[in-house]
Scaffold this active site. Sequence first.
Site, mmCIF file in Angstrom:
data_model
loop_
_atom_site.group_PDB
_atom_site.id
_atom_site.type_symbol
_atom_site.label_atom_id
_atom_site.label_comp_id
_atom_site.label_asym_id
_atom_site.label_seq_id
_atom_site.Cartn_x
_atom_site.Cartn_y
_atom_site.Cartn_z
ATOM 1 N N CYS A 1 0.839 -1.204 0.000
ATOM 2 C CA CYS A 1 0.000 0.000 0.000
ATOM 3 C C CYS A 1 0.877 1.257 0.000
ATOM 4 O O CYS A 1 1.613 1.496 -0.947
ATOM 5 C CB CYS A 1 -0.992 -0.044 1.165
ATOM 6 S SG CYS A 1 -2.365 1.133 0.990
ATOM 7 N N HIS B 1 -3.763 -5.060 -0.665
ATOM 8 C CA HIS B 1 -3.390 -5.668 0.614
ATOM 9 C C HIS B 1 -3.444 -7.190 0.473
ATOM 10 O O HIS B 1 -4.521 -7.780 0.597
ATOM 11 C CB HIS B 1 -4.352 -5.214 1.719
ATOM 12 C CG HIS B 1 -4.174 -3.788 2.091
ATOM 13 N ND1 HIS B 1 -3.309 -3.383 3.076
ATOM 14 C CD2 HIS B 1 -4.731 -2.658 1.587
ATOM 15 C CE1 HIS B 1 -3.351 -2.058 3.175
ATOM 16 N NE2 HIS B 1 -4.191 -1.599 2.279
ATOM 17 N N GLU C 1 -2.589 -9.382 2.543
ATOM 18 C CA GLU C 1 -2.994 -9.995 3.811
ATOM 19 C C GLU C 1 -4.496 -9.928 4.041
ATOM 20 O O GLU C 1 -5.027 -10.612 4.932
ATOM 21 C CB GLU C 1 -2.252 -9.332 4.980
ATOM 22 C CG GLU C 1 -2.776 -7.993 5.445
ATOM 23 C CD GLU C 1 -2.411 -6.794 4.565
ATOM 24 O OE1 GLU C 1 -2.745 -5.661 4.970
ATOM 25 O OE2 GLU C 1 -1.797 -6.978 3.496
#
Length: 198
Positions: A80, A178, A180
Amino acid sequence: MSLVVVPTGTANTASVLAGLRRLGETPLLRANAESIASSDRVVLPGVGSFGAAGAELDRTGVRDAIRMRVEEGRPTLAVCVGMQLLAESSEESDGAEGLGVIDQRVRRFPDEVRVPQLGWNQVAAGAGCRFVTDGWAYFANSFRIDRVPSGWSAATTDHGGVFVSALERDEVLACQFHPELSGEWGSDVLARWLGRAA
């Protein structure tokens, strides 16, 4: 394997740590140049302001160590705002300096599209990508890198026009999305960067 996550003073450090732990890793939070230089793998997360994240790298004295890792192609993951920090500067924070690895200025999305881009969008992996494949990823961004820099492989996404959603060079992976928070597909991206079969 030593795996260090660099705290940037911004909001997604906990989710990055959790995503790595789900894959069986034991990441360490470290904000010193020696740890960054000596670790096998380093993650540079970030959600929030380009200027504030860059200022935290200066406050903790890790800016040069991160830049050197990326320039040398050592295993580094930037997420990011972490990806945006690879650039020279950003329209978000006039006067703030990035790491300057990418000779570009980060730009805001056009006024005619929803900002921030918040939610799922499609990622198209370009030639040469080893870590990122075609899939759907979770984004939370108002700014982006809009051109593929020379010497990098890239994945792209469309939000008011095509922008760069991931960059790869050697063992460096930078993601505007992202991983994750991107479900099984994102976990597979992380696993490949960690040197595992996804």
